[in-house]
Design an enzyme around this catalytic site. Structure first.
Site, short mmCIF file in Angstrom:
data_model
loop_
_atom_site.label_atom_id
_atom_site.label_comp_id
_atom_site.label_asym_id
_atom_site.label_seq_id
_atom_site.Cartn_x
_atom_site.Cartn_y
_atom_site.Cartn_z
N GLU A 293 45.26 52.78 46.60
CA GLU A 293 43.43 53.24 45.19
C GLU A 293 43.20 53.66 45.61
O GLU A 293 42.24 53.33 46.41
CB GLU A 293 44.83 51.26 45.10
CG GLU A 293 43.96 51.08 43.36
CD GLU A 293 44.11 49.89 42.59
OE1 GLU A 293 43.94 49.40 43.38
OE2 GLU A 293 43.63 49.86 41.20
N ALA B 200 40.66 43.23 49.38
CA ALA B 200 42.07 43.46 49.65
C ALA B 200 42.82 44.15 48.59
O ALA B 200 42.33 44.60 47.86
CB ALA B 200 42.65 41.98 49.41
N MET B 201 43.85 44.62 49.04
CA MET B 201 44.51 46.04 48.30
C MET B 201 45.97 44.95 48.22
O MET B 201 47.56 44.55 48.57
CB MET B 201 45.06 47.63 48.84
CG MET B 201 45.50 48.01 48.01
SD MET B 201 45.28 48.24 46.50
CE MET B 201 46.28 48.62 45.29
N ASN C 289 49.38 46.02 47.12
CA ASN C 289 50.38 47.20 47.40
C ASN C 289 51.44 45.78 47.00
O ASN C 289 51.25 44.80 47.99
CB ASN C 289 50.59 47.30 48.67
CG ASN C 289 49.12 48.45 49.46
OD1 ASN C 289 48.70 48.93 48.37
ND2 ASN C 289 48.85 47.37 50.10
N HIS D 8 44.76 36.70 43.46
CA HIS D 8 44.37 37.32 43.91
C HIS D 8 45.12 38.44 43.43
O HIS D 8 46.20 39.24 42.95
CB HIS D 8 42.93 37.73 43.77
CG HIS D 8 42.40 39.43 42.95
ND1 HIS D 8 41.09 39.52 41.82
CD2 HIS D 8 42.88 40.30 43.17
CE1 HIS D 8 41.72 40.08 41.79
NE2 HIS D 8 41.76 41.80 42.56
N GLU D 9 45.47 38.76 44.68
CA GLU D 9 46.57 40.12 44.97
C GLU D 9 47.61 39.79 44.40
O GLU D 9 48.76 40.40 44.21
CB GLU D 9 46.31 40.66 46.45
CG GLU D 9 45.29 40.64 46.91
CD GLU D 9 44.38 41.14 46.59
OE1 GLU D 9 44.87 42.85 45.15
OE2 GLU D 9 43.18 41.57 46.13
N HIS E 93 48.52 40.38 41.07
CA HIS E 93 48.61 41.13 40.71
C HIS E 93 50.40 41.81 40.92
O HIS E 93 50.76 43.03 40.54
CB HIS E 93 48.68 42.71 42.16
CG HIS E 93 45.97 42.68 41.15
ND1 HIS E 93 45.72 43.09 40.17
CD2 HIS E 93 45.75 42.48 42.33
CE1 HIS E 93 44.71 43.50 40.29
NE2 HIS E 93 44.28 43.14 41.26
N GLU F 250 42.43 44.27 37.21
CA GLU F 250 41.68 43.42 37.28
C GLU F 250 40.71 42.10 37.08
O GLU F 250 40.78 41.22 38.08
CB GLU F 250 40.38 44.13 38.14
CG GLU F 250 40.71 45.34 39.00
CD GLU F 250 41.58 44.53 40.63
OE1 GLU F 250 41.37 44.15 40.72
OE2 GLU F 250 42.37 45.80 41.05
N1 BES Z 1 42.89 46.94 43.83
C1 BES Z 1 41.83 46.16 44.16
C2 BES Z 1 41.63 46.52 45.62
C3 BES Z 1 41.32 48.11 45.06
C4 BES Z 1 39.73 47.51 45.38
C5 BES Z 1 41.05 49.34 45.53
C6 BES Z 1 39.40 49.39 44.22
C7 BES Z 1 40.91 50.69 45.34
C8 BES Z 1 39.62 50.50 44.76
C9 BES Z 1 42.04 44.58 44.69
O1 BES Z 1 43.10 43.86 43.76
C10 BES Z 1 41.22 44.06 44.62
O2 BES Z 1 40.51 43.74 43.34
N2 BES Z 1 40.43 42.82 45.65
C11 BES Z 1 38.59 42.52 45.33
C12 BES Z 1 38.82 41.50 46.12
C13 BES Z 1 39.40 40.59 45.34
C14 BES Z 1 39.45 39.38 45.95
C15 BES Z 1 38.48 40.30 43.87
C16 BES Z 1 37.75 43.75 46.31
O3 BES Z 1 38.57 44.13 47.36
O4 BES Z 1 36.51 43.27 46.48
ZN ZN Z 2 42.57 43.19 41.94
#
Ligand code: BES
Ligand code: ZN
Length: 847
Positions: free
Chosen positions: A120, A257-258, A260, A291-292, A295, A314
């Protein structure tokens, strides 16, 4: 610039992907058979920095043209319709934490590597040619080969198949994925280990990390993951869609975090929980996992059609994480955490002219990263979803979601399809209500006043700093504690006669936005303000926090004097709740702006801080009491920070004693006070030995929270030689991982007067290096955001402009630059206008 969507000419159905990866040589080769439907003779696939060796259709070579500027390969087809293209390609592995990339860690003194992926938002194209757009959903069959070592493990979205064959051939093969977007494909391999369990419904749940960590560090997150999956299955009414839910901590990770599908990846601090950890770090881990996992439905099962609707992913996940954790751990009162973090973040950033709206047009790939603004698509977006959930009621909300998932699973949606489902479930016009909030930037201040027995409620966009008034209006849920007011304010202003009769019929002072779930601030004026403040002590904690927070924002905008906050927080010195203590702390941090270091005004200010914190300090001290609540631990942290800042001698002496007691094993200082003890030692007894000691602990630590605390403590240096030594480590990846540079180091060093200038110089001199190391991903803009958050003098503003204005053409940071200039200017103006009154108020209050 409009970017073409490749899915319009080629619709992939299945990717049969094989990758052969050499960790040692940092290269990979691969082939992919893409089955899909061509709608035109000319089609394009995404690729970035790949070498493409051949493209075959029915064993015939096709001619193709590489187009690196557009991250594409254009292909000429002899026919249209259903077909399978077979592509041979190769690529390089680089350290920039996107695509396929390595992570470094040390095990028994030896540097080792694992490989993992981050696709992503649009980095799958760095790993294989594909239609790298969320709408181009397909199934994936992945197989992998790599320079495998004894004990290595490979994980991907789906469970492994043909394990016996792999033991002979070294080929790791995974089950076919469900239909999904390319950005959700993932794998990780190397010396990983972990633990697993099963949910009630039989989903395999696992938690993994490198062998540098103990498996016990994974038990907390595993338990949370299992329970949140069970919660969502129940709440959404739709089963977790695939056979496994694995969670793996990655040593080098750009984001937090991501999600996938089936293989969620994390920064280590957001998955691992040490024996010696704080309540807030455990809560943070739980929120990130929740959170993850949210998703897996919101984002993975149903995906936005294009990135402009990123909020569907998000904002929702960021709201659901609280709903889920509140359900499984009600005693944590986790919604309070949102009130002290997301809420102020959103209210601050969304008040600056030039901010983006939650729903925002994007075209060019470089713009996609800028969507992930934590204050907007996360904090504001989730605040809007909380507001909506309150307006609809939880039952209708959950019912609408269930219908939405059932209808759109494995597909893509745009925002109004969610509104349709929620409208159906609730009978309310959700789109009409939400559009004003999602499509417009900013938020309103609602002013309430009484004159001649007429109550007037009006709205106007709220700005901190430069105003850019466009007469925007919002649909504002008043959520009042009084009966007799309208549900929603839609006009600019309404007048309600017979105020005194209304007041008679209702109890207490008039309040709006109860529970602080809607996205606006209220300015009470005249007798309404007096009535409210008169009953402040008896209100619930959220209301108290809200009033402090709103008064602080109104002061920042110049609508009221910042000086009025001083008696307000002093009147709340008996408060024991975390919410109120945290809101007060935010005001204290704001007041620091007005106080010159090492001056007599600072002496007075420290006295004020001690005065406000003393009761909690005496109640809580440094040590955990038998049976104390989690909340007490959190209040203790804030209180001790205040007392040590204030230089209270009993506090600093006690902190020094703790340091002496643990000197040979600082990591074991109870986590809740560790940060303060480390800081106090720097402030009271900085030596070269101490700096060396902290640095060497930093370099060898495996606990990321401890590392961050060490970096923060080191930022308190007041010695120029030490400062230079510290700056010299920032580009040394064996000491400071690039992932930690912005948040742990740069921000901390910008936050202290002594270190700010040198840190800022460093960034300017090393800008090209920063860009090369972090420019590809979303953390790069922090190098613009952080100085904007901290600078407060006209000189720094000029330097900021001189350095960044020439870079306004860079799409990845241009909004951050122009907003940064406004933010710093507003801060300078505030200090100029309110400083004298603030200092006077401080002196009066302590007298
Ligand atoms: N999908 C995002 C990660 C992401 C963000 C990938 C931007 C690529 C570009 C993930 O679900 C996410 O929101 N992660 C947050 C942490 C979350 C607990 C708020 C992050 O990475 O800050
Ligand atoms: Zn997210």
């Amino acid at each position: 610039m409009q970017v073409e969507h490749f899915v319009n000419t080629f619709v992939p159905e299945n990717y049969n992907l094989f990758l052969d990866i050499s960790r040692k040589d940092k290269v990979f080769t691969g082939n992919v058979a893409i089955n899909g439907e061509a709608l035109d003779n000319k089609i394009s696939l995404h690729q970035k920095a790949l070498a493409i060796h051949s493209i075959l259709l029915d064993n015939q070579e096709l001619s193709f043209e590489m187009d690196d500027a557009n991250e594409a390969v254009h292909i000429e087809l002899p026919e249209t319709g259903s077909m399978t293209l077979v592509i041979e390609f190769s690529g390089k592995i680089t350290d920039n934490m996107t695509g396929i990339y390595p992570s470094y860690y040390t095990l028994d003194g030896v540097t080792k590597e694992i490989i993992s992926t981050q696709f992503e938002s649009h980095f799958a194209r760095e790993a294989f040619p594909c239609v790298d757009e969320p709408e181009a959903k397909a199934t994936f069959d992945l197989s992998l080969k790599f320079d495998e070592e004894e004990g290595d493990l490979a994980l991907s979205n789906m469970p492994e198949v043909d394990v016996e064959r792999r033991k002979e051939t070294g080929l790791w093969t995974f089950e076919t994925t469900p239909r999904m977007s390319s950005y959700l494909l993932a794998f990780a391999f190397g010396a990983l280990h972990g633990i697993t369990t099963k949910t009630k419904n039989g989903t395999l749940v696992g938690s993994y990390a490198t062998r540098a960590h103990q498996v016990q560090e994974l038990t907390f997150s595993l338990d949370i993951a299992k329970r949140v999956i069970e919660f969502y299955e129940d709440y959404f009414g739709v089963h977790y869609p695939i056979p496994q839910s694995l969670h793996v901590a990655i040593p080098d990770f750009s984001a937090g975090a991501m999600e996938n599908w089936g293989l969620v990846t994390y920064r280590e601090v957001y998955l691992l929980v040490d024996d010696n950890s704080t309540v807030s770090s455990r809560q943070q881990v739980a929120l990130v996992v929740a959170h993850e996992v949210a998703h897996q439905w919101f984002g993975n099962l149903v995906t936005m059609k294009w990135w402009d609707d990123l909020w569907l992913n998000e904002s929702f996940a960021n709201m659901m994480e609280y709903v889920a954790i509140d359900a499984i751990e009600p005693s944590w009162n986790i919604f309070e955490d949102f009130q002290t973090s997301g809420v102020p973040l959103a209210l601050k950033r969304d008040a600056t002219a030039g901010v983006q709206s939650v729903h925002v047009e994007v075209n060019h790939p470089d713009e996609i990263n800028t969507l992930f603004d934590p204050a907007i698509v996360y904090a504001k977006g989730s605040r809007l979803m909380h507001m909506l959930r309150r307006w609809l009621g939880d039952e209708a909300f959950a019912k609408g979601l269930k219908a939405y998932f059932e209808k759109h699973q494995y597909g893509n949606t745009v925002g109004h399809q969610l509104w349709d489902a929620l409208s159906q479930a609730s009978g309310k016009d959700v789109a009409a209500f939400m559009d004003s909030w999602l499509e417009q930037p900013g938020y309103p201040v609602v002013t309430v006043s009484v004159e001649d027995d007429v109550l007037t409620i009006s709205q106007k966009q709220f700005f901190i700093g430069e105003e850019d008034d466009k007469n925007r209006l919002w649909q504002i849920p008043l959520n009042s504690n009084w009966q007799g007011l309208p549900d929603i304010l839609t006009e600019e202003s309404i007048s309600i006669p017979n105020y005194s009769a209304l007041a008679q019929e209702n109890d207490g002072a008039l309040r709006l936005n109860t529970e602080n779930t809607a996205h606006y601030v209220t300015e009470y004026t005249g007798e309404l303000l007096d009535n409210l403040l008169a009953e402040l002590q008896g209100l619930d904690n959220i209301s108290k926090l809200q009033i402090i927070q709103e008064r602080r924002l109104l002061a920042e905008s110049g609508r009221i004097s910042y000086a009025s906050l001083v008696p307000l927080i002093a009147s709340l010195k008996h408060e024991t709740s975390y919410l109120v203590t945290a809101a007060i702390k935010q005001v204290i941090d704001g007041l620091k702006l007005f106080v010159t270091e090492n001056s007599d005004e600072e002496v007075a200010f420290k006295e004020l801080v001690a005065l406000i914190s003393r009761e909690n300090y005496e109640r809580l001290g440094f040590e955990k009491h038998e049976g104390e609540s989690d909340e007490d631990e959190m209040v203790r942290q804030l209180t001790l920070a205040n007392m040590i800042f204030a230089g209270d001698s009993t506090a600093t002496t006690k902190a020094s004693q703790i340091f002496a007691e643990y000197e040979s094993h600082l990591v074991d200082i109870p986590a809740a006070v560790r940060s303060l003890v480390l800081i106090n030692q720097m402030q009271t007894a900085e030596t070269k030995d101490l700096v060396d000691h902290y640095l060497s602990l930093y370099a060898s630590a495996t606990d990321g929270s401890f590392q961050r605390q060490l970096a923060q403590a080191l930022s308190r240096t007041t010695n120029a030689d030490h400062l230079n030594l510290l700056l010299s480590t920032w580009k040394d990846k064996t000491i400071v991982k690039p992932q930690d540079l912005a948040m742990s180091w740069y921000l901390s060093f910008l936050s202290n007067d002594f270190t700010q200038e040198a840190a800022w110089q460093w960034a300017q001199e090393n800008w090209d290096w920063i860009k090369a190391a972090l420019g590809g991903d979303m953390s790069f803009d922090k190098f613009v955001i952080y100085p904007a958050n901290k600078f407060k003098t006209p000189e720094r503003l000029e330097e900021f402009k001189a350095f960044f204005e020439p870079q306004l053409g860079d799409m990845a940071i241009n909004r951050m630059i122009s907003m940064g200039i406004k933010e710093i200017s507003a801060r300078i103006a505030l200090i100029q206008s309110d400083k004298e009154a603030v200092i006077a108020a401080i002196k009066t209050t302590i007298a």
